[in-house]
Design a protein around this motif. Structure first.
Motif, PDB file in Angstrom:
ATOM      1  N   THR A   5     -27.166  -0.283 -14.171  1.00 28.76           N
ATOM      2  CA  THR A   5     -26.544  -1.591 -14.019  1.00 28.76           C
ATOM      3  C   THR A   5     -25.785  -1.948 -15.291  1.00 28.76           C
ATOM      4  O   THR A   5     -26.066  -1.428 -16.365  1.00 28.76           O
ATOM      5  CB  THR A   5     -27.597  -2.688 -13.727  1.00 28.76           C
ATOM      6  N   SER A   9     -20.776 -11.291 -15.931  1.00 30.57           N
ATOM      7  CA  SER A   9     -20.833 -12.742 -16.080  1.00 30.57           C
ATOM      8  C   SER A   9     -19.659 -13.361 -15.342  1.00 30.57           C
ATOM      9  O   SER A   9     -18.545 -12.853 -15.400  1.00 30.57           O
ATOM     10  CB  SER A   9     -20.764 -13.112 -17.566  1.00 30.57           C
ATOM     11  N   SER A  32     -29.594 -12.736  -9.406  1.00 29.79           N
ATOM     12  CA  SER A  32     -29.020 -11.400  -9.639  1.00 29.79           C
ATOM     13  C   SER A  32     -29.346 -10.458  -8.489  1.00 29.79           C
ATOM     14  O   SER A  32     -28.477  -9.709  -8.019  1.00 29.79           O
ATOM     15  CB  SER A  32     -29.552 -10.810 -10.944  1.00 29.79           C
ATOM     16  N   ARG A  36     -26.587  -8.783  -5.950  1.00 28.69           N
ATOM     17  CA  ARG A  36     -26.514  -7.335  -5.703  1.00 28.69           C
ATOM     18  C   ARG A  36     -26.630  -7.047  -4.202  1.00 28.69           C
ATOM     19  O   ARG A  36     -25.905  -6.218  -3.654  1.00 28.69           O
ATOM     20  CB  ARG A  36     -27.597  -6.589  -6.487  1.00 28.69           C
TER      21      ARG A  36
END
Length: 167
Positions: A5, A9, A32, A36
């Protein structure tokens, strides 16, 4: 195997942040994780699958969401819209066949294209066979009846021509 990963931002609106917080994915709890999962889902939607099983799964998931909404509203109104229900039940297979054909089309020869056409035609006939009795028994207007009568006449003429050719 874990995927490497990279930090990412971005500034998003409050509405988008709230939307992400409402998303529900198996194993995705943090923003997060959800982002994803959302990216993976979007990537899958834009992939050109040549695998019928993957296409069928994708189309089934998509149509199930639509079906749930329609069925819920039917329940709320205490009504059944059977033509729409049957169409929603048959569409995943047809759409999966079309998506697979599109993904494979550049490599298909004439025979394979003709086989795909036969499979898709059969699926369309299955849909028509499922819906047509409802239209015949519950005609909405005279124009629909006229169209069905013309279709019936065409079918009868074709059958008579085929039988005549076989004699």
């Amino acid at each position: 195997m874990t995927t490497k990963t990279v930090p990412f931002s971005a500034r998003i609106s409050v509405d988008d942040a709230e939307f992400i917080s409402t998303l529900s994915y198996d194993g995705a709890y943090t923003p997060s994780d959800k982002l994803r999962a959302l990216l993976a889902e979007t990537r899958q939607k834009y992939a050109s699958f040549d695998d019928y099983a993957a296409n069928l799964e994708q189309m089934s998931e998509w149509m199930n969401k639509l079906s749930r909404a329609v069925l819920l509203r039917q329940q709320q109104l205490n009504v059944r819209i059977e033509t729409v229900n049957r169409l929603l039940a048959h569409l995943p297979e047809l759409l999966a066949q079309l998506q697979t054909l599109g993904a494979r089309s550049k490599t298909l020869n004439i025979r394979e294209l003709q086989q795909a056409e036969q499979q898709i035609t059969q699926q369309v006939l299955n849909i028509v066979s499922s819906i047509l009795p409802l239209v015949v028994t519950q005609p909405q207007n005279v124009a629909e009846q006229d169209g069905l009568l013309k279709l019936a006449e065409l079918i009868i003429q074709h059958r008579l021509a085929v039988q005549g050719a076989q004699v």
